[in-house]
Scaffold this motif. Structure first.
Motif, mmCIF file in Angstrom:
data_model
loop_
_atom_site.group_PDB
_atom_site.id
_atom_site.type_symbol
_atom_site.label_atom_id
_atom_site.label_comp_id
_atom_site.label_asym_id
_atom_site.label_seq_id
_atom_site.Cartn_x
_atom_site.Cartn_y
_atom_site.Cartn_z
ATOM 1 N N ASP A 273 38.045 36.515 42.192
ATOM 2 C CA ASP A 273 38.384 35.347 43.009
ATOM 3 C C ASP A 273 39.896 35.146 43.015
ATOM 4 N N PRO A 274 40.592 35.769 43.977
ATOM 5 C CA PRO A 274 42.047 35.693 43.995
ATOM 6 C C PRO A 274 42.598 34.287 44.249
ATOM 7 N N GLU A 275 41.770 33.371 44.712
ATOM 8 C CA GLU A 275 42.213 32.000 44.970
ATOM 9 C C GLU A 275 42.144 31.119 43.726
ATOM 10 N N ALA A 276 41.348 31.509 42.753
ATOM 11 C CA ALA A 276 41.165 30.689 41.555
ATOM 12 C C ALA A 276 42.385 30.790 40.652
ATOM 13 N N GLY A 277 42.720 29.675 40.016
ATOM 14 C CA GLY A 277 43.819 29.668 39.057
ATOM 15 C C GLY A 277 43.398 30.131 37.681
ATOM 16 N N GLY A 278 42.086 30.239 37.461
ATOM 17 C CA GLY A 278 41.606 30.654 36.157
ATOM 18 C C GLY A 278 40.112 30.891 36.174
ATOM 19 N N ALA A 279 39.601 31.268 35.020
ATOM 20 C CA ALA A 279 38.163 31.416 34.790
ATOM 21 C C ALA A 279 37.886 30.809 33.423
ATOM 22 N N VAL A 280 36.869 29.981 33.349
ATOM 23 C CA VAL A 280 36.585 29.239 32.125
ATOM 24 C C VAL A 280 35.112 29.396 31.758
ATOM 25 N N LEU A 281 34.843 29.501 30.463
ATOM 26 C CA LEU A 281 33.448 29.535 30.020
ATOM 27 C C LEU A 281 32.822 28.164 30.226
#
Length: 190
Positions: A114-122
């Motif tokens: 997801d190039p638009e997301a600023g991060g990935a979180v559990l």
């Protein structure tokens, strides 16, 4: 050169554990800090925010200034130790004994998709994000950092980055805040 950096939050008072140095508690023969560092294998640099302790070679140490300013101040202090504005940084609290390299890899993979997301979180079962278990794009994270970080919540910072939520197992999001938590972690690892 690694394709991601890491910031490990290893401070705090551990008041519910009687003030012991929580991240130095053993689970399965390794300290909580060592377990977290193992989950970050391949990260470079790895910055640990908290008092200097025995740990793996090559770790950079820092503390928030002044010390005791809370998790957002610790995240800010860790980011200040990173050389680059680009790239990805894993930000992990050091009191989650069941994080693995595979956990971090799943987060990094989710962010790549997801190039638009600023991060990935559990996200724990039920969907609640665990803000200190994620990977983040460095530039948007730095851009979103408020000027006043002492004793402010991390949720607002991370939530504003519209992260991808990655389903976690119950074990991955379990943390050690109380003696009962420690007993459960030790039993699960035996």
């Amino acid at each position: 050169m690694a394709d991601f950096a890491a910031v490990v939050l290893a401070g705090g008072r551990a008041s519910r554990l009687g003030g012991v140095d929580k991240v130095m508690l053993p689970v399965g023969g390794r300290t909580l800090l060592d377990r977290t560092l193992a989950a970050l294998s391949g990260a470079d640099p790895v910055v640990v925010v908290g008092p200097r302790r025995p740990a793996a070679a090559g770790v950079r140490w820092t503390v928030e200034d002044p010390a005791g300013g809370g998790p957002l101040a610790a995240v800010d202090a860790g980011l200040r130790c990173l050389d680059a504005d680009e790239g990805v940084v894993a930000i992990l609290a050091a009191d989650h004994p069941h994080l693995t390299r595979e956990t971090v890899a799943r987060l990094r993979d989710a962010l790549r998709t997801d190039p638009e997301a600023g991060g990935a979180v559990l996200a724990e079962p039920g969907g609640r994000p665990q803000w200190l278990l994620g990977v983040w794009r460095v530039r948007p994270l730095r851009d979103a950092m408020p000027s006043e970080v002492r004793n402010r919540p991390v949720r607002a910072l991370f939530e504003a980055l519209d992260p991808v939520r990655v389903d976690a197992t119950t074990a991955e999001v379990s943390d050690v805040d109380t003696p009962d938590d420690l007993d459960r972690a030790q039993a699960a690892d035996s």
